[in-house]
Design a protein around this motif. Sequence first.
Motif, PDB file in Angstrom:
ATOM      1  N   GLY A 105       5.154   2.902  -4.377  1.00  0.00           N
ATOM      2  CA  GLY A 105       6.512   2.648  -4.836  1.00  0.00           C
ATOM      3  C   GLY A 105       7.283   1.622  -4.044  1.00  0.00           C
ATOM      4  O   GLY A 105       8.402   1.275  -4.420  1.00  0.00           O
ATOM      5  N   TRP A 106       6.708   1.126  -2.957  1.00  0.00           N
ATOM      6  CA  TRP A 106       7.408   0.133  -2.131  1.00  0.00           C
ATOM      7  C   TRP A 106       6.820  -1.247  -2.351  1.00  0.00           C
ATOM      8  O   TRP A 106       5.588  -1.423  -2.371  1.00  0.00           O
ATOM      9  CB  TRP A 106       7.298   0.466  -0.648  1.00  0.00           C
ATOM     10  CG  TRP A 106       8.169   1.599  -0.208  1.00  0.00           C
ATOM     11  CD1 TRP A 106       8.864   2.460  -0.996  1.00  0.00           C
ATOM     12  CD2 TRP A 106       8.414   1.994   1.147  1.00  0.00           C
ATOM     13  NE1 TRP A 106       9.536   3.375  -0.226  1.00  0.00           N
ATOM     14  CE2 TRP A 106       9.275   3.120   1.086  1.00  0.00           C
ATOM     15  CE3 TRP A 106       7.999   1.527   2.378  1.00  0.00           C
ATOM     16  CZ2 TRP A 106       9.727   3.774   2.238  1.00  0.00           C
ATOM     17  CZ3 TRP A 106       8.439   2.166   3.522  1.00  0.00           C
ATOM     18  CH2 TRP A 106       9.295   3.268   3.456  1.00  0.00           C
ATOM     19  N   ARG A 107       7.707  -2.228  -2.500  1.00  0.00           N
ATOM     20  CA  ARG A 107       7.287  -3.619  -2.547  1.00  0.00           C
ATOM     21  C   ARG A 107       7.082  -4.135  -1.113  1.00  0.00           C
ATOM     22  O   ARG A 107       7.484  -3.477  -0.152  1.00  0.00           O
ATOM     23  CB  ARG A 107       8.354  -4.467  -3.243  1.00  0.00           C
ATOM     24  CG  ARG A 107       8.679  -4.042  -4.662  1.00  0.00           C
ATOM     25  CD  ARG A 107      10.032  -4.580  -5.091  1.00  0.00           C
ATOM     26  NE  ARG A 107      11.101  -4.021  -4.259  1.00  0.00           N
ATOM     27  CZ  ARG A 107      12.379  -4.390  -4.349  1.00  0.00           C
ATOM     28  NH1 ARG A 107      12.740  -5.312  -5.223  1.00  0.00           N
ATOM     29  NH2 ARG A 107      13.291  -3.833  -3.560  1.00  0.00           N
ATOM     30  N   VAL A 108       6.482  -5.298  -1.011  1.00  0.00           N
ATOM     31  CA  VAL A 108       6.304  -5.924   0.303  1.00  0.00           C
ATOM     32  C   VAL A 108       7.640  -6.031   1.023  1.00  0.00           C
ATOM     33  O   VAL A 108       7.745  -5.740   2.220  1.00  0.00           O
ATOM     34  CB  VAL A 108       5.643  -7.308   0.150  1.00  0.00           C
ATOM     35  CG1 VAL A 108       5.774  -8.128   1.430  1.00  0.00           C
ATOM     36  CG2 VAL A 108       4.171  -7.156  -0.239  1.00  0.00           C
ATOM     37  N   ARG A 109       8.691  -6.409   0.330  1.00  0.00           N
ATOM     38  CA  ARG A 109      10.011  -6.564   0.955  1.00  0.00           C
ATOM     39  C   ARG A 109      10.538  -5.242   1.504  1.00  0.00           C
ATOM     40  O   ARG A 109      11.203  -5.219   2.546  1.00  0.00           O
ATOM     41  CB  ARG A 109      11.004  -7.180  -0.024  1.00  0.00           C
ATOM     42  CG  ARG A 109      11.272  -6.347  -1.271  1.00  0.00           C
ATOM     43  CD  ARG A 109      12.421  -6.918  -2.123  1.00  0.00           C
ATOM     44  NE  ARG A 109      12.254  -8.305  -2.469  1.00  0.00           N
ATOM     45  CZ  ARG A 109      12.979  -9.296  -1.927  1.00  0.00           C
ATOM     46  NH1 ARG A 109      13.900  -9.016  -1.015  1.00  0.00           N
ATOM     47  NH2 ARG A 109      12.784 -10.535  -2.301  1.00  0.00           N
ATOM     48  N   ASP A 110      10.233  -4.135   0.824  1.00  0.00           N
ATOM     49  CA  ASP A 110      10.684  -2.827   1.291  1.00  0.00           C
ATOM     50  C   ASP A 110       9.985  -2.442   2.593  1.00  0.00           C
ATOM     51  O   ASP A 110      10.608  -1.917   3.512  1.00  0.00           O
ATOM     52  CB  ASP A 110      10.419  -1.758   0.234  1.00  0.00           C
ATOM     53  CG  ASP A 110      11.109  -2.063  -1.089  1.00  0.00           C
ATOM     54  OD1 ASP A 110      12.237  -2.593  -1.062  1.00  0.00           O
ATOM     55  OD2 ASP A 110      10.517  -1.772  -2.145  1.00  0.00           O
ATOM     56  N   VAL A 111       8.683  -2.708   2.651  1.00  0.00           N
ATOM     57  CA  VAL A 111       7.928  -2.401   3.866  1.00  0.00           C
ATOM     58  C   VAL A 111       8.402  -3.274   5.029  1.00  0.00           C
ATOM     59  O   VAL A 111       8.606  -2.792   6.143  1.00  0.00           O
ATOM     60  CB  VAL A 111       6.412  -2.597   3.641  1.00  0.00           C
ATOM     61  CG1 VAL A 111       5.639  -2.364   4.937  1.00  0.00           C
ATOM     62  CG2 VAL A 111       5.904  -1.668   2.557  1.00  0.00           C
ATOM     63  N   ALA A 112       8.594  -4.564   4.767  1.00  0.00           N
ATOM     64  CA  ALA A 112       9.044  -5.476   5.819  1.00  0.00           C
ATOM     65  C   ALA A 112      10.402  -5.045   6.363  1.00  0.00           C
ATOM     66  O   ALA A 112      10.616  -5.012   7.582  1.00  0.00           O
ATOM     67  CB  ALA A 112       9.114  -6.908   5.279  1.00  0.00           C
ATOM     68  N   ALA A 113      11.318  -4.705   5.478  1.00  0.00           N
ATOM     69  CA  ALA A 113      12.656  -4.287   5.906  1.00  0.00           C
ATOM     70  C   ALA A 113      12.599  -2.976   6.680  1.00  0.00           C
ATOM     71  O   ALA A 113      13.274  -2.818   7.709  1.00  0.00           O
ATOM     72  CB  ALA A 113      13.565  -4.154   4.687  1.00  0.00           C
ATOM     73  N   HIS A 114      11.789  -2.033   6.214  1.00  0.00           N
ATOM     74  CA  HIS A 114      11.666  -0.738   6.877  1.00  0.00           C
ATOM     75  C   HIS A 114      11.087  -0.891   8.281  1.00  0.00           C
ATOM     76  O   HIS A 114      11.557  -0.249   9.228  1.00  0.00           O
ATOM     77  CB  HIS A 114      10.771   0.181   6.049  1.00  0.00           C
ATOM     78  CG  HIS A 114      10.300   1.394   6.781  1.00  0.00           C
ATOM     79  ND1 HIS A 114      11.093   2.497   6.987  1.00  0.00           N
ATOM     80  CD2 HIS A 114       9.111   1.664   7.386  1.00  0.00           C
ATOM     81  CE1 HIS A 114      10.420   3.404   7.664  1.00  0.00           C
ATOM     82  NE2 HIS A 114       9.216   2.924   7.928  1.00  0.00           N
ATOM     83  N   THR A 115      10.082  -1.732   8.426  1.00  0.00           N
ATOM     84  CA  THR A 115       9.368  -1.853   9.696  1.00  0.00           C
ATOM     85  C   THR A 115      10.291  -2.278  10.829  1.00  0.00           C
ATOM     86  O   THR A 115      10.172  -1.785  11.955  1.00  0.00           O
ATOM     87  CB  THR A 115       8.208  -2.856   9.573  1.00  0.00           C
ATOM     88  OG1 THR A 115       7.335  -2.435   8.513  1.00  0.00           O
ATOM     89  CG2 THR A 115       7.409  -2.943  10.863  1.00  0.00           C
ATOM     90  N   ILE A 171       1.143  -4.531   3.985  1.00  0.00           N
ATOM     91  CA  ILE A 171       1.522  -5.813   3.396  1.00  0.00           C
ATOM     92  C   ILE A 171       0.304  -6.707   3.177  1.00  0.00           C
ATOM     93  O   ILE A 171       0.112  -7.269   2.099  1.00  0.00           O
ATOM     94  CB  ILE A 171       2.545  -6.522   4.301  1.00  0.00           C
ATOM     95  CG1 ILE A 171       3.870  -5.744   4.302  1.00  0.00           C
ATOM     96  CG2 ILE A 171       2.764  -7.971   3.872  1.00  0.00           C
ATOM     97  CD1 ILE A 171       4.869  -6.215   5.347  1.00  0.00           C
ATOM     98  N   ALA A 172      -0.529  -6.837   4.205  1.00  0.00           N
ATOM     99  CA  ALA A 172      -1.625  -7.810   4.162  1.00  0.00           C
ATOM    100  C   ALA A 172      -2.717  -7.463   3.156  1.00  0.00           C
ATOM    101  O   ALA A 172      -3.190  -8.336   2.412  1.00  0.00           O
ATOM    102  CB  ALA A 172      -2.231  -7.958   5.557  1.00  0.00           C
ATOM    103  N   ILE A 173      -3.130  -6.205   3.126  1.00  0.00           N
ATOM    104  CA  ILE A 173      -4.282  -5.837   2.298  1.00  0.00           C
ATOM    105  C   ILE A 173      -4.048  -6.096   0.814  1.00  0.00           C
ATOM    106  O   ILE A 173      -4.866  -6.761   0.161  1.00  0.00           O
ATOM    107  CB  ILE A 173      -4.695  -4.374   2.558  1.00  0.00           C
ATOM    108  CG1 ILE A 173      -5.290  -4.248   3.963  1.00  0.00           C
ATOM    109  CG2 ILE A 173      -5.707  -3.894   1.520  1.00  0.00           C
ATOM    110  CD1 ILE A 173      -5.597  -2.829   4.387  1.00  0.00           C
ATOM    111  N   LEU A 181       0.818  -1.215   0.000  1.00  0.00           N
ATOM    112  CA  LEU A 181       0.000   0.000   0.000  1.00  0.00           C
ATOM    113  C   LEU A 181       0.851   1.264   0.000  1.00  0.00           C
ATOM    114  O   LEU A 181       0.341   2.345  -0.291  1.00  0.00           O
ATOM    115  CB  LEU A 181      -0.928   0.026   1.224  1.00  0.00           C
ATOM    116  CG  LEU A 181      -2.159  -0.881   1.231  1.00  0.00           C
ATOM    117  CD1 LEU A 181      -3.043  -0.555   2.432  1.00  0.00           C
ATOM    118  CD2 LEU A 181      -2.951  -0.779  -0.052  1.00  0.00           C
ATOM    119  N   CYS A 182       2.133   1.141   0.342  1.00  0.00           N
ATOM    120  CA  CYS A 182       3.037   2.293   0.311  1.00  0.00           C
ATOM    121  C   CYS A 182       3.475   2.530  -1.130  1.00  0.00           C
ATOM    122  O   CYS A 182       4.110   1.652  -1.733  1.00  0.00           O
ATOM    123  CB  CYS A 182       4.267   2.045   1.182  1.00  0.00           C
ATOM    124  SG  CYS A 182       3.919   1.926   2.941  1.00  0.00           S
TER     125      CYS A 182
END
Length: 202
Positions: A41-51, A125-127, A38-39
Amino acid sequence: MTSPTEADRLWTTIHRERGRLLELLRSLDPADWDRPSLCAGWRVRDVAAHTISSSDYSVLDMVTGVIRARGDFNRLMDRLAREQGSRPAERIMARYERQATSRRRPPGTKPRDPLVDVLVHSQDIAIPLGRAHPMPAQPARDAAAFVWTRGFPYDAQRHHPGTRFVATDVDFEIGEGEAVRAPIADILLTMTGRPTVWTDCG
């Protein structure tokens, strides 16, 4: 100031939600890691790493990073997320497992910022993956009340003038003006700039 008992309860909630997100990440297929989140320009991996990686940043890291980003905090966060997210999923997961119970916060953040991060980024990530990952109502209420008064980086009051948010699943009402009624999870996502996606997850 958050008392030690309040701080312990808050960290317990944060760690529990990080654990739930970790279980979600463990269930992903290899292709899921490269799907859009949902962010923008960010992939799921980018969000996971950022979190999870944000707890590692020192004052020097942030100052140096802001200088490199020419004073643009959002540009800094984008660069760091993409750099961290470019690593193999196994390395992202391993780092998450090491840091999931950390109590460190990035410089300049407040005690409830990590709560907002894990609640909102779990949905980022989930949605889009169509995964059920209900957001707990009381922590979401706590996070939404905090976001409304936080200012930067959310600026919820500036982005939603003349709006009164009313939760349909928990006792929560904030703001002035036209009422927007929705589950508290959707209110939190709206306040943090996510596209309107009614999760009805309670």
